[in-house]
Structure formats: structure tokens, C-alpha cells
Design an enzyme around this catalytic site. Structure first.
Site, mmCIF file in Angstrom:
data_model
loop_
_atom_site.group_PDB
_atom_site.id
_atom_site.type_symbol
_atom_site.label_atom_id
_atom_site.label_comp_id
_atom_site.label_asym_id
_atom_site.label_seq_id
_atom_site.Cartn_x
_atom_site.Cartn_y
_atom_site.Cartn_z
ATOM 1 N N HIS A 137 -16.815 -7.097 19.070
ATOM 2 C CA HIS A 137 -15.713 -7.241 19.831
ATOM 3 C C HIS A 137 -15.393 -8.437 20.527
ATOM 4 O O HIS A 137 -13.963 -8.186 20.341
ATOM 5 C CB HIS A 137 -15.681 -5.908 20.724
ATOM 6 C CG HIS A 137 -14.888 -4.525 19.396
ATOM 7 N ND1 HIS A 137 -13.774 -4.204 19.223
ATOM 8 C CD2 HIS A 137 -16.495 -4.328 19.279
ATOM 9 C CE1 HIS A 137 -14.865 -2.707 17.964
ATOM 10 N NE2 HIS A 137 -15.900 -2.823 18.432
ATOM 11 N N ASP A 159 -11.662 -13.616 26.095
ATOM 12 C CA ASP A 159 -11.165 -12.367 25.311
ATOM 13 C C ASP A 159 -11.277 -12.739 23.662
ATOM 14 O O ASP A 159 -11.071 -13.424 23.220
ATOM 15 C CB ASP A 159 -9.378 -12.081 25.674
ATOM 16 C CG ASP A 159 -9.801 -10.563 26.410
ATOM 17 O OD1 ASP A 159 -11.059 -9.660 25.720
ATOM 18 O OD2 ASP A 159 -8.811 -10.139 26.638
HETATM 19 C C1 GDG Z 1 -12.985 -5.396 24.236
HETATM 20 C C2 GDG Z 1 -12.978 -6.656 24.303
HETATM 21 C C3 GDG Z 1 -11.146 -6.597 22.456
HETATM 22 C C4 GDG Z 1 -7.356 -0.801 30.344
HETATM 23 N N1 GDG Z 1 -6.487 0.173 31.491
HETATM 24 C C5 GDG Z 1 -5.859 1.717 31.638
HETATM 25 C C6 GDG Z 1 -6.336 1.767 29.363
HETATM 26 N N2 GDG Z 1 -6.414 0.876 29.353
HETATM 27 C C7 GDG Z 1 -6.693 0.239 28.004
HETATM 28 C C8 GDG Z 1 -6.084 -0.997 27.518
HETATM 29 C C9 GDG Z 1 -6.549 -1.269 25.909
HETATM 30 C C10 GDG Z 1 -7.763 -1.201 26.590
HETATM 31 O O1 GDG Z 1 -7.836 -0.608 27.438
HETATM 32 C C11 GDG Z 1 -8.673 -2.936 26.909
HETATM 33 O O2 GDG Z 1 -9.220 -3.488 26.104
HETATM 34 P P1 GDG Z 1 -8.973 -4.808 25.611
HETATM 35 O O3 GDG Z 1 -8.798 -4.978 24.014
HETATM 36 O O4 GDG Z 1 -7.290 -5.410 25.944
HETATM 37 O O5 GDG Z 1 -10.078 -5.656 26.983
HETATM 38 P P2 GDG Z 1 -11.596 -5.052 26.392
HETATM 39 O O6 GDG Z 1 -11.720 -3.926 26.932
HETATM 40 O O7 GDG Z 1 -12.315 -5.862 27.160
HETATM 41 O O8 GDG Z 1 -11.765 -4.744 24.521
HETATM 42 C C12 GDG Z 1 -11.206 -7.102 23.734
HETATM 43 C C13 GDG Z 1 -11.115 -5.108 23.056
HETATM 44 O O9 GDG Z 1 -12.959 -5.092 22.673
HETATM 45 C C14 GDG Z 1 -11.079 -3.877 21.388
HETATM 46 O O10 GDG Z 1 -11.952 -5.348 20.106
HETATM 47 O O11 GDG Z 1 -10.099 -6.651 21.979
HETATM 48 O O12 GDG Z 1 -11.138 -8.417 23.250
HETATM 49 O O13 GDG Z 1 -12.767 -7.838 25.897
HETATM 50 O O14 GDG Z 1 -6.169 -0.564 24.860
HETATM 51 O O15 GDG Z 1 -4.466 -0.153 27.554
HETATM 52 N N3 GDG Z 1 -5.681 2.526 29.784
HETATM 53 C C15 GDG Z 1 -4.982 3.440 30.037
HETATM 54 N N4 GDG Z 1 -5.152 3.334 31.502
HETATM 55 C C16 GDG Z 1 -5.294 2.309 32.087
HETATM 56 O O16 GDG Z 1 -5.684 2.138 33.604
HETATM 57 N N5 GDG Z 1 -5.470 5.317 29.270
#
Ligand code: GDG
Length: 464
Positions: A155, A362
Site C-alpha cells: 500500500h 504517499d
Molecule cells: C495507506 C497508504 C494508500 C482519515 N481521517 C479520518 C478518516 N480517514 C480515512 C480517509 C481515508 C483513509 O483514512 C486514509 O487513507 P490514505 O490513502 O489517505 O492514507 P493511509 O492511511 O496512509 O493509507 C496510502 C492507502 O494505504 C490505501 O492503499 O492510499 O498511500 O499510506 O479513507 O478518509 N476516516 C474517518 N474519520 C477521520 O477522521 N472516518
């Protein structure tokens, strides 16, 4: 019966019907059909854990979990996975803290996973493991006698050979990834970097997406992850009635909302983003009093020192920016370390005039895709996106910025704030199409098809 077994560090056992699903569950939802198994850590630590997984069934899916020993888990998770691998894979060599005993714990937890799954896996199962916690898992599961298709998805980003060489066990990690049949990366660049590492560090033969090492071949390909855009869009529409969304919308008093949503993680570029917001008012003072920036960043991995330091830094920067620019009736920066419910989040994105997604590095960044999916087509907001998020490979109509350059982020915010509606709609239309096409479902299907087609080929597989 042939089953799919998903393996990940944490297992998202559904707690109740209404509970909101976590990231990986949403991404893999289409695969969670009756008969599927999800295997991993229970979240519990115990002195003498059993290798026999405990099983919970929900909607036909079996969730199989094991407990781990406290000290081994610490070395595995806090030490190697998040203290060494995470910084390395996010290009932060200066933060990498490698200790041999942590790597031993990392191997030991992977071995425990393999031995435990070895007790329940069947010859015709297909196994799909997720993320940097489980790199050596395939080799160890093979040692348990499993010969079926074994896939892995990373990821997070991957690094080029010159950087991987800094990791004392870099060669072992690449060799262990080669023990999978298929390894998926978020972007072509990450997949290429991995193949380059296999070639340069291990002397593997690379042809196209295929890597041949010690007489066996595996495929390393790009399979960008997506979201369920349709349902997120509907959530965002419905969230117009969400109380919190209404309160935030009301509190804007006609000002534009810039929104950022990130786990509190040093890879997300938060200090630079805060700095950039201050620069916006210096470089373009006409926006003073006309914009609010809301940053939601739920706390994350606070067991790791670097994350605690980040929190202190963000508190300081928030104070500095608000101290410098606030007026009696305007506080420019609102920052919350509390998580928001998912529907509220969707609604907040929708009222955002700017989505600020500026990670320093990222894998993909799903927030960028969620922001696009949540917008109203007739009056969409503008996405400001880091060139170093995997999402930037696809979402080229966003305002792409170098996240290390606060002035560039400030200028992009200015550009977004003055952008004519016609240009906003045109950019949004193109982005929307991509986010609705490259969905979570498409991601799963691509991976499973690729994995099962490898199985269909003869063994050992030839590269030529
Ligand atoms: C890893 C990789 C890759 C965030 N704050 C809240 C909340 N979130 C949710 C977001 C989003 C998820 O968490 C974060 O996903 P990201 O992709 O931005 O980042 P990582 O957590 O680092 O994820 C990344 C991912 O895996 C998938 O393969 O894209 O690069 O690092 O869905 O919305 N959700 C809620 N409240 C919050 O305050 N409900």
C-alpha cells in the site's frame, strides 16, 4: 472448495451491523463473499498465545485471528515495521531506526502468522497478503507446504536501489518479495523501482513486469487502488443533513473552506502545509478573512516517538498561524486531532472549496479520490495535490504541487480560490471520470485476475 484468504496485520472483524468499515475493508468489500477467510492479528497480546486461530463468522466470511506476544509485537510493529520500514519506504532515511533485534521480531511474527495459517490453509486456496508488515510471509508459508497462488499488495511506495541499500536487510526484503507469485504496487514507478532493486541488488533477470530469481519467476505490476466512488458520492450528498456538516457550513459565514484530512503522520506533509497556509496570507493578502482551513488529523501510532514529536510541532504551528493572522471574529486555522465519522467527512469534503492533499510521499492517498467523489458537479471544489502522492499519476487535472515548497502550495491555493467556475467544472469532470472508473472494485478484480492467471501457467514459469 477453493477459497480466497486475505492476510493483513489487523483484521477488521465487523463489530455490529451499523459499524463503519475501515480502509482495507472498503477496498476489498467485493471480495468478501461467503467462504472467504480474513486472517491476521486479533489486536490482543498474551504471554503464551496459541497458534490455533480463533474463528468468528460474519456474513459468511470467516475472520481468523491469533494473539501475539507483547515484546515480540513491539519489535515487529513499533520497531521494524513503523520505526524502520515505514520511514525507508517514504524516503525518510534520516528517521529510519534499524535494530537487528526488531528485525528478528519482525521475522518471528511473520513466522507465527505462517505457522498459524499453515494449520488452516488448504491446497487449493488462494492467499492475498497486504502491506509492509508481511514481506517475509510468503517464503514462510511456502515452508509450511503451501504451493497455491500467493499474492501481495504494497500500500505504501517503494524505493529505488540506491535508497534500499541503506537498509541493512534490504536484499533479504527484496528476495522475500520475490517469493510471492504476484506483487502489486500503487504506481508503475514503484513497481519499476522494485524490479530495479531485484536486478541490481540480487542479480535477478527482469523482462517487462517479470522477475526471475533462482529459477522461479514472479510478476511485479502496478494496480492503483481506488474507492467506491458511487457510494461515497451518495454519502456526501446525504451528508448535507448531517448536523456537524451543517454547523461547519454555517460557521463559515460565506468564507471558502480549505480542507485537509490525514492520519497524523510525518509522511503527510502537515507542517509544510500549515506553513504554506500562512504564506497564502503573506503572498496574497486579499484572502485574509475570506478563507478557513480545517485540518482533521486523527492521532496515529503514538507509540512511535516521531509521531509524538509531530503532534507537538503541529500544535506549535497552529498557535503561531492563528496568533499571527487571527482577528477577533476570524480564526484562520482549525485543527482537530479527533477522527470524524465517515459520512461527516464526506459532507465536509463536499463543502470544501479546496482539498489540500500534500504528502511528502504517499503510496496512493485515498483522500484525494474521496474529495473528488464528494464534490457537487455543478459547483465543484479544487484539488491541490502533491506530485509525490501515487494519486498524482492518475489525477493530473488537479493543481499539482511540490509539497516541499510552501510558496508553491500557497500559490496553488490562490489559484484555486480565484479559479473561474468553468475551469473548476472542466477539471472536475476529468477527475471525476477517473475516480469513478478506477474504483476499489476494479483494483480487486485486476489483482485477482492477475494472480489466478499466474496459477494457470505452468511451473516453473519461464521469463523468455
Ligand atoms: C495507506 C497508504 C494508500 C482519515 N481521517 C479520518 C478518516 N480517514 C480515512 C480517509 C481515508 C483513509 O483514512 C486514509 O487513507 P490514505 O490513502 O489517505 O492514507 P493511509 O492511511 O496512509 O493509507 C496510502 C492507502 O494505504 C490505501 O492503499 O492510499 O498511500 O499510506 O479513507 O478518509 N476516516 C474517518 N474519520 C477521520 O477522521 N472516518
Amino acid at each position: 472448495m477453493a477459497r480466497l484468504i486475505i492476510v493483513s496485520n489487523r483484521v477488521p472483524i465487523p463489530k455490529s451491523r451499523g459499524a463503519s468499515a475501515g480502509g482495507l475493508t472498503v477496498a476489498l468489500r467485493d471480495l468478501l463473499t461467503p467462504g472467504t477467510m480474513w486472517f491476521g492479528w486479533s489486536g490482543r497480546l498474551s504471554a503464551d498465545p496459541s497458534l490455533q486461530p480463533s474463528l468468528v463468522e460474519a456474513r459468511g466470511v470467516t475472520y481468523a485471528t491469533i494473539d501475539l506476544k507483547a515484546d515480540t509485537y513491539r519489535g515487529f510493529y513499533v520497531g521494524f515495521a513503523n520505526g524502520a520500514l515505514w520511514p525507508l519506504l517514504h524516503f525518510r532515511l534520516g528517521l529510519m531506526q534499524y535494530r537487528r533485534e526488531d528485525y528478528d521480531d519482525y521475522l518471528s511474527v511473520n513466522q507465527t502468522f505462517a505457522e498459524s495459517l499453515g494449520q488452516v490453509v488448504q491446497a487449493d486456496d488462494t492467499v492475498w497478503a497486504h502491506d509492509y508488515h508481511l514481506i517475509p510471509f510468503a517464503r514462510m508459508l511456502r515452508q509450511q507446504g503451501f504451493h497455491g497462488p500467493l499474492g501481495f499488495f504494497l500500500h505504501v511506495p517503494f524505493v529505488p536501489p540506491s535508497m534500499l541499500e541503506a537498509m541493512p536487510v534490504g536484499r533479504e526484503l527484496v528476495a522475500d518479495l520475490c517469493a510471492y507469485d504476484l506483487v502489486g504496487f500503487q504506481t508503475e514507478e514503484h513497481a519499476r523501482d522494485f524490479r530495479d532493486c531485484a536486478q541490481r541488488l540480487l542479480g535477478a533477470t527482469v523482462k517487462g513486469e517479470w522477475v526471475r530469481l533462482n529459477g522461479r519467476s514472479m510478476r511485479a505490476f502496478a494496480d492503483p487502488i481506488g474507492i467506491d466512488a458511487e457510494s461515497f458520492h451518495h454519502d456526501a450528498e446525504r451528508a448535507a443533513n448531517d448536523n456537524l456538516v451543517k454547523r461547519v457550513a454555517g460557521s463559515l459565514a460565506g468564507r471558502a473552506l480549505a480542507i485537509g484530512v490525514d492520519r497524523m503522520d510525518y509522511s503527510k506533509g502537515l507542517p509544510q502545509r500549515f506553513e504554506a497556509y500562512g504564506r497564502l496570507f503573506e503572498r496574497h493578502p486579499e484572502h485574509r478573512r475570506r478563507v478557513h482551513f480545517l485540518q482533521i488529523c486523527p492521532r496515529s501510532r503514538e507509540e512511535v516517538d516521531e509521531y509524538r514529536k509531530l503532534r507537538i510541532e503541529l500544535d506549535r504551528l497552529t498557535g503561531r498561524i492563528n496568533g499571527r493572522f487571527s482577528e477577533f471574529d476570524w480564526t484562520p486555522l482549525r485543527y482537530s486531532a479527533r477522527a470524524a465519522p465517515r459520512t461527516t467527512l464526506a459532507g465536509l469534503y463536499r463543502i470544501g472549496r479546496i482539498g489540500l492533499v500534500t504528502p511528502l510521499r504517499d503510496g496512493m492517498n485515498l483522500v484525494a479520490k474521496e474529495f473528488i467523489a464528494a464534490q457537487a458537479d455543478e459547483d465543484p471544489g479544487v484539488l491541490v495535490l502533491s506530485q509525490f502522492a501515487g494519486a498524482a499519476q492518475e489525477l493530473t487535472e488537479a493543481l499539482i504541487v511540490n509539497p516541499f515548497d510552501p510558496d508553491a502550495i500557497a500559490d496553488a491555493m490562490h489559484h484555486a480560490l480565484i479559479m473561474p467556475a468553468a475551469e473548476r467544472k472542466e477539471r472536475h469532470q476529468a477527475l471525476r471520470e477517473k475516480v469513478f472508473r478506477s474504483t476499489a472494485q476494479a483494483y480487486c478484480m485486476r489483482f485477482m485476475e492477475a494472480l489466478l492467471s499466474i496459477k494457470a501457467q505452468s511451473v516453473p514459469r519461464a521469463v523468455a
